[in-house]
Design a protein around this motif. Structure first.
Motif, PDB file in Angstrom:
ATOM      1  N   ILE A   1       0.348  -1.542  -0.363  1.00 27.35           N
ATOM      2  CA  ILE A   1       0.278  -0.056  -0.294  1.00 27.35           C
ATOM      3  C   ILE A   1       1.334   1.507  -0.041  1.00 27.35           C
ATOM      4  O   ILE A   1       0.705   2.341  -0.545  1.00 27.35           O
ATOM      5  N   LEU A   2       1.752   1.441   0.195  1.00 33.03           N
ATOM      6  CA  LEU A   2       3.087   2.062   0.848  1.00 33.03           C
ATOM      7  C   LEU A   2       3.108   2.880  -0.487  1.00 33.03           C
ATOM      8  O   LEU A   2       4.014   3.870  -0.523  1.00 33.03           O
ATOM      9  N   THR A   3       4.081   1.229  -1.159  1.00 28.55           N
ATOM     10  CA  THR A   3       4.257   1.888  -2.702  1.00 28.55           C
ATOM     11  C   THR A   3       3.529   2.536  -3.458  1.00 28.55           C
ATOM     12  O   THR A   3       3.614   3.423  -4.161  1.00 28.55           O
ATOM     13  N   ARG A   4       2.356   1.775  -3.232  1.00 25.36           N
ATOM     14  CA  ARG A   4       0.769   2.457  -3.947  1.00 25.36           C
ATOM     15  C   ARG A   4       1.256   4.038  -3.819  1.00 25.36           C
ATOM     16  O   ARG A   4       0.678   4.847  -4.947  1.00 25.36           O
ATOM     17  N   GLN A   5       0.827   4.296  -2.851  1.00 28.32           N
ATOM     18  CA  GLN A   5       1.161   5.649  -2.203  1.00 28.32           C
ATOM     19  C   GLN A   5       2.339   6.543  -2.593  1.00 28.32           C
ATOM     20  O   GLN A   5       1.463   7.563  -3.141  1.00 28.32           O
ATOM     21  N   LEU A   6       3.420   6.148  -3.116  1.00 27.12           N
ATOM     22  CA  LEU A   6       4.362   7.067  -3.232  1.00 27.12           C
ATOM     23  C   LEU A   6       3.785   6.847  -5.073  1.00 27.12           C
ATOM     24  O   LEU A   6       4.230   8.062  -5.684  1.00 27.12           O
ATOM     25  N   ALA A   7       3.666   5.850  -5.175  1.00 28.11           N
ATOM     26  CA  ALA A   7       3.570   6.270  -6.412  1.00 28.11           C
ATOM     27  C   ALA A   7       2.776   7.321  -7.364  1.00 28.11           C
ATOM     28  O   ALA A   7       2.738   8.192  -8.245  1.00 28.11           O
ATOM     29  N   VAL A   8       1.445   6.946  -6.625  1.00 23.65           N
ATOM     30  CA  VAL A   8       0.085   7.947  -6.642  1.00 23.65           C
ATOM     31  C   VAL A   8       0.629   9.533  -6.737  1.00 23.65           C
ATOM     32  O   VAL A   8       0.318  10.562  -7.435  1.00 23.65           O
ATOM     33  N   ALA A   9       1.297   9.337  -5.828  1.00 27.89           N
ATOM     34  CA  ALA A   9       2.085  10.690  -4.931  1.00 27.89           C
ATOM     35  C   ALA A   9       2.286  11.002  -6.298  1.00 27.89           C
ATOM     36  O   ALA A   9       2.416  12.657  -6.491  1.00 27.89           O
ATOM     37  N   GLU A  10       3.968  10.807  -6.414  1.00 24.82           N
ATOM     38  CA  GLU A  10       4.557  10.817  -7.765  1.00 24.82           C
ATOM     39  C   GLU A  10       3.665  11.517  -9.586  1.00 24.82           C
ATOM     40  O   GLU A  10       4.157  12.187 -10.119  1.00 24.82           O
ATOM     41  N   GLU A  11       2.373  10.121  -9.581  1.00 30.27           N
ATOM     42  CA  GLU A  11       1.898  10.489 -10.415  1.00 30.27           C
ATOM     43  C   GLU A  11       1.215  12.867 -10.394  1.00 30.27           C
ATOM     44  O   GLU A  11       1.126  13.095 -11.489  1.00 30.27           O
ATOM     45  N   LEU A  12       0.504  12.867  -9.257  1.00 30.46           N
ATOM     46  CA  LEU A  12       0.387  13.535  -9.162  1.00 30.46           C
ATOM     47  C   LEU A  12       0.750  14.800  -8.975  1.00 30.46           C
ATOM     48  O   LEU A  12       0.796  15.776  -9.710  1.00 30.46           O
ATOM     49  N   ALA A  13       1.866  14.658  -8.390  1.00 25.32           N
ATOM     50  CA  ALA A  13       3.100  15.849  -8.377  1.00 25.32           C
ATOM     51  C   ALA A  13       2.890  15.845 -10.040  1.00 25.32           C
ATOM     52  O   ALA A  13       3.609  16.857 -10.708  1.00 25.32           O
ATOM     53  N   ARG A  14       3.825  15.052 -10.752  1.00 27.26           N
ATOM     54  CA  ARG A  14       3.663  15.215 -11.950  1.00 27.26           C
ATOM     55  C   ARG A  14       2.819  15.937 -12.846  1.00 27.26           C
ATOM     56  O   ARG A  14       3.069  16.801 -14.320  1.00 27.26           O
ATOM     57  N   ARG A  15       1.106  15.071 -12.649  1.00 29.59           N
ATOM     58  CA  ARG A  15       0.581  16.133 -13.294  1.00 29.59           C
ATOM     59  C   ARG A  15       0.539  17.731 -13.092  1.00 29.59           C
ATOM     60  O   ARG A  15       0.011  18.177 -14.130  1.00 29.59           O
ATOM     61  N   LEU A  16       0.503  17.396 -12.211  1.00 26.11           N
ATOM     62  CA  LEU A  16       0.503  19.144 -11.374  1.00 26.11           C
ATOM     63  C   LEU A  16       1.621  20.138 -11.847  1.00 26.11           C
ATOM     64  O   LEU A  16       0.761  21.116 -12.002  1.00 26.11           O
ATOM     65  N   THR A  17       2.610  19.549 -12.181  1.00 33.85           N
ATOM     66  CA  THR A  17       3.297  20.715 -12.992  1.00 33.85           C
ATOM     67  C   THR A  17       3.050  20.430 -14.436  1.00 33.85           C
ATOM     68  O   THR A  17       3.509  21.560 -15.063  1.00 33.85           O
ATOM     69  N   ALA A  18       2.862  19.158 -15.381  1.00 34.56           N
ATOM     70  CA  ALA A  18       2.414  19.668 -15.957  1.00 34.56           C
ATOM     71  C   ALA A  18       0.995  20.890 -16.704  1.00 34.56           C
ATOM     72  O   ALA A  18       1.182  21.776 -17.351  1.00 34.56           O
ATOM     73  N   ASN A  19       0.493  20.871 -15.490  1.00 39.94           N
ATOM     74  CA  ASN A  19      -0.739  21.571 -15.302  1.00 39.94           C
ATOM     75  C   ASN A  19      -0.384  22.949 -15.128  1.00 39.94           C
ATOM     76  O   ASN A  19      -1.143  23.985 -16.481  1.00 39.94           O
ATOM     77  N   ARG A  20       0.739  23.126 -14.455  1.00 43.11           N
ATOM     78  CA  ARG A  20       0.856  24.419 -14.643  1.00 43.11           C
ATOM     79  C   ARG A  20       1.887  24.760 -15.830  1.00 43.11           C
ATOM     80  O   ARG A  20       1.676  25.875 -16.428  1.00 43.11           O
ATOM     81  N   GLN A  21       2.545  24.104 -16.516  1.00 43.73           N
ATOM     82  CA  GLN A  21       3.464  24.378 -17.135  1.00 43.73           C
ATOM     83  C   GLN A  21       2.116  24.659 -18.485  1.00 43.73           C
ATOM     84  O   GLN A  21       2.410  25.356 -19.474  1.00 43.73           O
ATOM     85  N   GLN A  22       1.196  24.011 -19.293  1.00 40.23           N
ATOM     86  CA  GLN A  22       0.196  24.550 -19.710  1.00 40.23           C
ATOM     87  C   GLN A  22      -0.243  25.669 -19.442  1.00 40.23           C
ATOM     88  O   GLN A  22      -0.446  25.974 -21.173  1.00 40.23           O
ATOM     89  N   SER A  23      -0.465  26.118 -18.356  1.00 39.86           N
ATOM     90  CA  SER A  23      -1.151  27.071 -18.379  1.00 39.86           C
ATOM     91  C   SER A  23      -0.794  28.126 -18.488  1.00 39.86           C
ATOM     92  O   SER A  23      -1.164  29.716 -19.228  1.00 39.86           O
ATOM     93  N   ALA A  24       0.651  27.978 -17.989  1.00 40.39           N
ATOM     94  CA  ALA A  24       1.507  29.042 -17.938  1.00 40.39           C
ATOM     95  C   ALA A  24       2.025  28.933 -19.747  1.00 40.39           C
ATOM     96  O   ALA A  24       2.506  30.917 -20.315  1.00 40.39           O
ATOM     97  N   MET A  25       2.027  28.616 -21.014  1.00 46.30           N
ATOM     98  CA  MET A  25       2.089  28.359 -21.894  1.00 46.30           C
ATOM     99  C   MET A  25       0.846  28.978 -22.936  1.00 46.30           C
ATOM    100  O   MET A  25       0.762  30.227 -23.651  1.00 46.30           O
ATOM    101  N   THR A  26       0.014  29.142 -21.933  1.00 51.47           N
ATOM    102  CA  THR A  26      -1.572  29.307 -22.604  1.00 51.47           C
ATOM    103  C   THR A  26      -1.635  30.523 -22.527  1.00 51.47           C
ATOM    104  O   THR A  26      -2.413  31.415 -22.788  1.00 51.47           O
ATOM    105  N   SER A  27      -1.071  30.999 -21.129  1.00 54.72           N
ATOM    106  CA  SER A  27      -0.936  32.358 -20.742  1.00 54.72           C
ATOM    107  C   SER A  27      -0.286  33.095 -21.738  1.00 54.72           C
ATOM    108  O   SER A  27      -0.931  34.713 -21.539  1.00 54.72           O
ATOM    109  N   ARG A  28       0.725  32.585 -22.485  1.00 51.53           N
ATOM    110  CA  ARG A  28       1.214  33.739 -23.524  1.00 51.53           C
ATOM    111  C   ARG A  28       0.988  33.849 -24.945  1.00 51.53           C
ATOM    112  O   ARG A  28       1.192  34.715 -25.846  1.00 51.53           O
TER     113      ARG A  28
END
Length: 106
Positions: free
Chosen positions: A62-89
């Motif tokens: 369960i801990l391994t799955r939690q860490l994988a989920v946390a990593e994926e959430l962080a990756r998607r948040l970063t991608a959303n920020r990058q996309q938001s920054a690009m669309t604002s330009r």
């Protein structure tokens, strides 16, 4: 007492695993409404004592799955920020009105 102790830990791990499974399902479904938080957030139980040894492999999984989920959430948040920054330009033309053509007949 021993049966209650193992049962309490099993119940705690069941709840934690359902929480992880819900986040995994949300990540797997690209069209799911992510704005709605889960109704029941998992809270660590108190006064359980030490984890029974036979439940350690499950807790580790369960801990391994939690860490994988946390990593994926962080990756998607970063991608959303990058996309938001690009669309604002991207210039939409709404803020600055420019002529579309020039009439040279005059």
């Amino acid at each position: 007492m021993t049966g209650d102790w193992r049962g309490a830990w099993t119940t705690a791990l069941d709840e934690l695993e359902m929480d992880v499974a819900a986040v995994e399902a949300m990540l797997a479904d690209e069209h799911r409404q992510a704005e709605t938080p889960p109704a029941d957030l998992w809270r660590p139980p108190t006064e359980l004592g030490a984890l029974p040894l036979e439940l350690k492999p499950r807790a580790d999984e369960i801990l391994t799955r939690q860490l994988a989920v946390a990593e994926e959430l962080a990756r998607r948040l970063t991608a959303n920020r990058q996309q938001s920054a690009m669309t604002s330009r991207i210039e939409t033309g709404e803020a600055v009105k420019r002529p579309v053509y020039l009439d040279r007949a005059m």
